[in-house]
Design a protein around this motif. Structure first.
Motif, PDB file in Angstrom:
ATOM      1  N   THR A  47      10.442  -2.800   5.229  1.00  0.00           N
ATOM      2  CA  THR A  47      10.683  -2.320   3.873  1.00  0.00           C
ATOM      3  C   THR A  47       9.426  -1.679   3.296  1.00  0.00           C
ATOM      4  OG1 THR A  47      12.323  -4.059   3.517  1.00  0.00           O
ATOM      5  CG2 THR A  47      11.428  -2.975   1.569  1.00  0.00           C
ATOM      6  N   ARG A  48       8.280  -2.269   3.560  1.00  0.00           N
ATOM      7  CA  ARG A  48       7.020  -1.708   3.064  1.00  0.00           C
ATOM      8  C   ARG A  48       6.756  -0.334   3.686  1.00  0.00           C
ATOM      9  NH1 ARG A  48       2.336  -4.199   3.967  1.00  0.00           N
ATOM     10  NH2 ARG A  48       1.498  -3.853   1.880  1.00  0.00           N
ATOM     11  N   ARG A  49       7.121  -0.160   4.934  1.00  0.00           N
ATOM     12  CA  ARG A  49       6.955   1.159   5.564  1.00  0.00           C
ATOM     13  C   ARG A  49       7.866   2.185   4.904  1.00  0.00           C
ATOM     14  NH1 ARG A  49       6.452  -1.933  10.417  1.00  0.00           N
ATOM     15  NH2 ARG A  49       8.701  -1.735  10.817  1.00  0.00           N
ATOM     16  N   GLU A  50       9.094   1.786   4.585  1.00  0.00           N
ATOM     17  CA  GLU A  50      10.014   2.711   3.906  1.00  0.00           C
ATOM     18  C   GLU A  50       9.489   3.082   2.522  1.00  0.00           C
ATOM     19  OE1 GLU A  50      12.598   4.260   4.945  1.00  0.00           O
ATOM     20  OE2 GLU A  50      12.866   3.309   6.898  1.00  0.00           O
ATOM     21  N   LEU A  51       8.951   2.118   1.807  1.00  0.00           N
ATOM     22  CA  LEU A  51       8.403   2.394   0.478  1.00  0.00           C
ATOM     23  C   LEU A  51       7.177   3.301   0.562  1.00  0.00           C
ATOM     24  CD1 LEU A  51       8.677  -1.202  -1.050  1.00  0.00           C
ATOM     25  CD2 LEU A  51      10.050   0.794  -1.682  1.00  0.00           C
ATOM     26  N   ALA A  52       6.324   3.051   1.539  1.00  0.00           N
ATOM     27  CA  ALA A  52       5.147   3.908   1.704  1.00  0.00           C
ATOM     28  C   ALA A  52       5.557   5.333   2.049  1.00  0.00           C
ATOM     29  CB  ALA A  52       4.236   3.323   2.788  1.00  0.00           C
ATOM     30  N   TRP A  53       6.551   5.469   2.935  1.00  0.00           N
ATOM     31  CA  TRP A  53       7.022   6.812   3.286  1.00  0.00           C
ATOM     32  C   TRP A  53       7.635   7.513   2.079  1.00  0.00           C
ATOM     33  CZ3 TRP A  53      12.064   8.452   2.736  1.00  0.00           C
ATOM     34  CH2 TRP A  53      12.313   9.753   3.172  1.00  0.00           C
ATOM     35  N   ALA A  54       8.447   6.786   1.292  1.00  0.00           N
ATOM     36  CA  ALA A  54       9.132   7.398   0.150  1.00  0.00           C
ATOM     37  C   ALA A  54       8.135   7.901  -0.884  1.00  0.00           C
ATOM     38  CB  ALA A  54      10.098   6.400  -0.477  1.00  0.00           C
ATOM     39  N   THR A  55       7.131   7.107  -1.216  1.00  0.00           N
ATOM     40  CA  THR A  55       6.162   7.537  -2.218  1.00  0.00           C
ATOM     41  C   THR A  55       5.345   8.721  -1.722  1.00  0.00           C
ATOM     42  OG1 THR A  55       4.622   5.837  -1.395  1.00  0.00           O
ATOM     43  CG2 THR A  55       5.998   5.271  -3.298  1.00  0.00           C
ATOM     44  N   PHE A  56       4.959   8.693  -0.447  1.00  0.00           N
ATOM     45  CA  PHE A  56       4.215   9.826   0.107  1.00  0.00           C
ATOM     46  C   PHE A  56       5.075  11.085   0.125  1.00  0.00           C
ATOM     47  CE2 PHE A  56       3.317  12.504   3.800  1.00  0.00           C
ATOM     48  CZ  PHE A  56       2.012  12.871   3.534  1.00  0.00           C
ATOM     49  N   ALA A  57       6.327  10.958   0.554  1.00  0.00           N
ATOM     50  CA  ALA A  57       7.213  12.121   0.640  1.00  0.00           C
ATOM     51  C   ALA A  57       7.478  12.713  -0.735  1.00  0.00           C
ATOM     52  CB  ALA A  57       8.526  11.715   1.304  1.00  0.00           C
ATOM     53  N   MET A  58       7.591  11.881  -1.759  1.00  0.00           N
ATOM     54  CA  MET A  58       7.820  12.396  -3.102  1.00  0.00           C
ATOM     55  C   MET A  58       6.636  13.236  -3.577  1.00  0.00           C
ATOM     56  SD  MET A  58      10.768  11.654  -4.274  1.00  0.00           S
ATOM     57  CE  MET A  58      12.129  10.668  -3.695  1.00  0.00           C
TER      58      MET A  58
ATOM     59  N   GLY B 155      13.084  -5.688 -12.255  1.00  0.00           N
ATOM     60  CA  GLY B 155      11.900  -5.117 -12.883  1.00  0.00           C
ATOM     61  C   GLY B 155      10.611  -5.403 -12.163  1.00  0.00           C
ATOM     62  N   GLU B 156      10.683  -5.927 -10.933  1.00  0.00           N
ATOM     63  CA  GLU B 156       9.467  -6.221 -10.187  1.00  0.00           C
ATOM     64  C   GLU B 156       8.935  -4.970  -9.498  1.00  0.00           C
ATOM     65  OE1 GLU B 156      12.845  -6.899  -7.247  1.00  0.00           O
ATOM     66  OE2 GLU B 156      12.455  -7.079  -9.404  1.00  0.00           O
ATOM     67  N   LEU B 157       7.618  -4.840  -9.458  1.00  0.00           N
ATOM     68  CA  LEU B 157       6.978  -3.686  -8.835  1.00  0.00           C
ATOM     69  C   LEU B 157       7.192  -3.706  -7.325  1.00  0.00           C
ATOM     70  CD1 LEU B 157       5.027  -1.232  -8.828  1.00  0.00           C
ATOM     71  CD2 LEU B 157       3.154  -2.890  -8.640  1.00  0.00           C
ATOM     72  N   LEU B 158       7.669  -2.594  -6.782  1.00  0.00           N
ATOM     73  CA  LEU B 158       7.806  -2.445  -5.343  1.00  0.00           C
ATOM     74  C   LEU B 158       6.772  -1.487  -4.765  1.00  0.00           C
ATOM     75  CD1 LEU B 158      11.703  -2.278  -4.984  1.00  0.00           C
ATOM     76  CD2 LEU B 158      10.196  -4.250  -4.672  1.00  0.00           C
ATOM     77  N   ALA B 159       6.541  -0.362  -5.443  1.00  0.00           N
ATOM     78  CA  ALA B 159       5.573   0.614  -4.953  1.00  0.00           C
ATOM     79  C   ALA B 159       5.164   1.526  -6.088  1.00  0.00           C
ATOM     80  CB  ALA B 159       6.158   1.430  -3.797  1.00  0.00           C
ATOM     81  N   ALA B 160       3.926   2.000  -6.036  1.00  0.00           N
ATOM     82  CA  ALA B 160       3.408   2.966  -7.014  1.00  0.00           C
ATOM     83  C   ALA B 160       2.348   3.804  -6.326  1.00  0.00           C
ATOM     84  CB  ALA B 160       2.841   2.258  -8.237  1.00  0.00           C
ATOM     85  N   ARG B 161       2.401   5.096  -6.566  1.00  0.00           N
ATOM     86  CA  ARG B 161       1.406   5.981  -5.957  1.00  0.00           C
ATOM     87  C   ARG B 161       1.245   7.217  -6.837  1.00  0.00           C
ATOM     88  NH1 ARG B 161       0.640   7.832   0.217  1.00  0.00           N
ATOM     89  NH2 ARG B 161       1.634   5.808   0.547  1.00  0.00           N
ATOM     90  N   GLY B 162       0.006   7.674  -6.974  1.00  0.00           N
ATOM     91  CA  GLY B 162      -0.267   8.889  -7.733  1.00  0.00           C
ATOM     92  C   GLY B 162      -1.090   8.624  -8.973  1.00  0.00           C
ATOM     93  N   GLN B 163      -0.957   9.508  -9.962  1.00  0.00           N
ATOM     94  CA  GLN B 163      -1.756   9.453 -11.180  1.00  0.00           C
ATOM     95  C   GLN B 163      -1.076   8.559 -12.220  1.00  0.00           C
ATOM     96  OE1 GLN B 163      -3.045  13.382 -12.563  1.00  0.00           O
ATOM     97  NE2 GLN B 163      -2.453  14.235 -10.595  1.00  0.00           N
ATOM     98  N   LEU B 164      -1.643   7.375 -12.384  1.00  0.00           N
ATOM     99  CA  LEU B 164      -1.151   6.424 -13.366  1.00  0.00           C
ATOM    100  C   LEU B 164      -2.264   6.151 -14.389  1.00  0.00           C
ATOM    101  CD1 LEU B 164       0.786   3.974 -11.040  1.00  0.00           C
ATOM    102  CD2 LEU B 164       1.733   5.692 -12.586  1.00  0.00           C
ATOM    103  N   PRO B 165      -1.926   5.599 -15.569  1.00  0.00           N
ATOM    104  CA  PRO B 165      -2.952   5.402 -16.600  1.00  0.00           C
ATOM    105  C   PRO B 165      -4.170   4.653 -16.082  1.00  0.00           C
ATOM    106  CG  PRO B 165      -0.780   4.984 -17.505  1.00  0.00           C
ATOM    107  CD  PRO B 165      -0.587   5.195 -16.023  1.00  0.00           C
ATOM    108  N   ALA B 166      -5.340   5.129 -16.497  1.00  0.00           N
ATOM    109  CA  ALA B 166      -6.581   4.517 -16.021  1.00  0.00           C
ATOM    110  C   ALA B 166      -6.680   3.064 -16.451  1.00  0.00           C
ATOM    111  CB  ALA B 166      -7.783   5.313 -16.540  1.00  0.00           C
ATOM    112  N   ALA B 167      -6.158   2.733 -17.632  1.00  0.00           N
ATOM    113  CA  ALA B 167      -6.211   1.341 -18.097  1.00  0.00           C
ATOM    114  C   ALA B 167      -5.420   0.429 -17.178  1.00  0.00           C
ATOM    115  CB  ALA B 167      -5.666   1.249 -19.525  1.00  0.00           C
ATOM    116  N   VAL B 168      -4.296   0.928 -16.682  1.00  0.00           N
ATOM    117  CA  VAL B 168      -3.505   0.138 -15.736  1.00  0.00           C
ATOM    118  C   VAL B 168      -4.223   0.029 -14.411  1.00  0.00           C
ATOM    119  CG1 VAL B 168      -1.350   0.081 -14.434  1.00  0.00           C
ATOM    120  CG2 VAL B 168      -1.330   0.704 -16.857  1.00  0.00           C
TER     121      VAL B 168
END
Length: 282
Positions: A140-151, A167-180
Motif C-alpha cells: 500500500t505504501r508503494r501505491e501511495l508513493a507512486w500516486a503522489t509522484f505521478a500526480m 481523516g487519517e493521513l496516508l500520504a502527502a507530497r509537494g508544497q505544503l505550508p511551512a508551519a506544518v
C-alpha cells in the motif's frame, strides 16, 4: 631622438588600452546583472473589447461568415456554375472550416502542452514535504508513493494529499505550508481539519469537487484550512471509492499554484488514480 619619437605613439596606445579595460569590465558586469541584455521589452495584446465575447473565437466567427458568403455567392451565381468558380468555392470552404476549428485545436494543443508539466510557480509560505504513513502495508505504501509522484509529474499540481475514511493521513507530497512542515501544526492535525471540513469532506463525498480559483476556495470556506498554502489558487478533491464502487476509502486532494490549473483531461486521469487507490485501500 628618433627612437624616442617613435616610442611615444606606442605608449599612448598602451595607456588607451589600459584605460579602456575598466570600462569594458563594467559593461560586462552590467550585462550579466541584467540577464545579458540592457533592453526592456513590452508585449501588447490588442483585443476587440466586446463585452462577453472571447477574442479567441474570432477565427470561428470569421470562418462562419465566410461559409455563409460562399453559400450566398453559389446560389446567386449563373447556372451552370463555372468549373473555376467551383474550385475556388471548395478552397474557400476548406479555409472556412480550418478557421472555424482553429480555437478548438488551439485549446487541445494547450492542454497537451500542459500535460506532464508541473506548476512552475512556488506557493508563498510553503516548504517541500514528503510523508507516507508507516501504518500501512508495504504494498500500500508503494501505491501511495507512486500516486503522489505521478500526480506531481503528470498533473499541474503543486501538492498532493491523501487521507483515509477517518481523516487519517496516508500520504502527502509537494508544497505544503511551512508551519506544518516545521511542526508548528502537525500535518496529521491539518489533514484531520481538512477532512472534517464541508468543502473537502462532505462536498467531495458524492463526487469530485473542483474549486478553480481563489474566489471559489474562499466562498467554499476552505481558505482558512491549515493544510492549504497561503497562495493556493485551485483545489480538486476526489473520493476514493474504487473502480467497482464500494465504500468511502478517503480523499485525494490536489493543490495548484495557478487558477484553473486542472484541465478536464487531467481531472479525469486523477479520478482514475483515485479509484485505483480506493481498490487498494479497501
Amino acid at each position: 631622438m628618433h627612437a624616442l619619437g617613435r616610442a611615444a605613439p606606442c605608449c599612448s596606445q598602451c595607456r588607451a588600452r589600459v584605460a579602456a579595460r575598466p570600462i569594458a569590465r563594467r559593461l560586462r558586469q552590467r550585462a550579466a546583472a541584467g540577464g545579458g541584455s540592457n533592453n526592456d521589452f513590452a508585449v501588447f495584446r490588442f483585443t476587440l473589447g466586446i463585452p462577453g465575447f472571447d477574442d479567441n473565437d474570432v477565427p470561428r466567427v470569421a470562418g462562419s461568415v465566410a461559409a455563409v458568403l460562399l453559400a450566398v455567392n453559389h446560389v446567386l451565381s449563373q447556372s451552370p456554375v463555372p468549373a473555376a468558380q467551383v474550385r475556388s468555392e471548395e478552397l474557400g470552404l476548406l479555409l472556412a472550416l480550418a478557421a472555424f476549428f482553429t480555437p478548438t485545436l488551439g485549446k487541445r494543443l494547450e492542454e497537451a502542452a500542459r500535460s506532464g508539466r508541473r506548476a512552475a510557480a512556488v506557493l508563498p509560505g510553503s516548504a517541500n514535504t514528503m510523508r507516507i504513513s508507516e501504518d500501512e502495508a508495504d504494498a500500500t505504501r508503494r501505491e501511495l508513493a507512486w500516486a503522489t509522484f505521478a500526480m506531481l509529474r503528470n498533473v499541474n499540481a503543486a501538492a498532493v494529499v491523501i487521507w483515509g475514511a477517518n481523516g487519517e493521513l496516508l500520504a502527502a507530497r509537494g508544497q505544503l505550508p511551512a508551519a506544518v512542515a516545521a511542526g508548528g501544526v502537525t500535518l496529521e492535525e491539518a489533514v484531520a481539519q481538512a477532512a472534517a471540513s464541508e468543502a473537502l469532506g462532505e462536498a467531495a463525498l458524492a463526487g469530485p469537487s473542483y474549486l478553480p480559483d481563489a474566489g471559489a476556495i474562499g466562498k467554499a470556506g476552505a481558505g482558512g484550512l491549515a493544510l492549504l498554502p497561503e497562495g493556493a489558487q485551485a483545489l480538486w478533491a476526489c473520493p476514493m471509492k474504487g473502480r467497482q464502487g464500494g465504500g468511502d476509502a478517503g480523499r485525494l486532494l490536489l493543490v495548484a499554484a495557478e487558477p484553473r490549473a486542472f484541465s478536464q483531461k487531467e481531472r479525469a486521469w486523477a479520478a482514475a488514480v483515485a479509484a485505483k487507490l480506493g481498490d487498494v485501500l479497501q
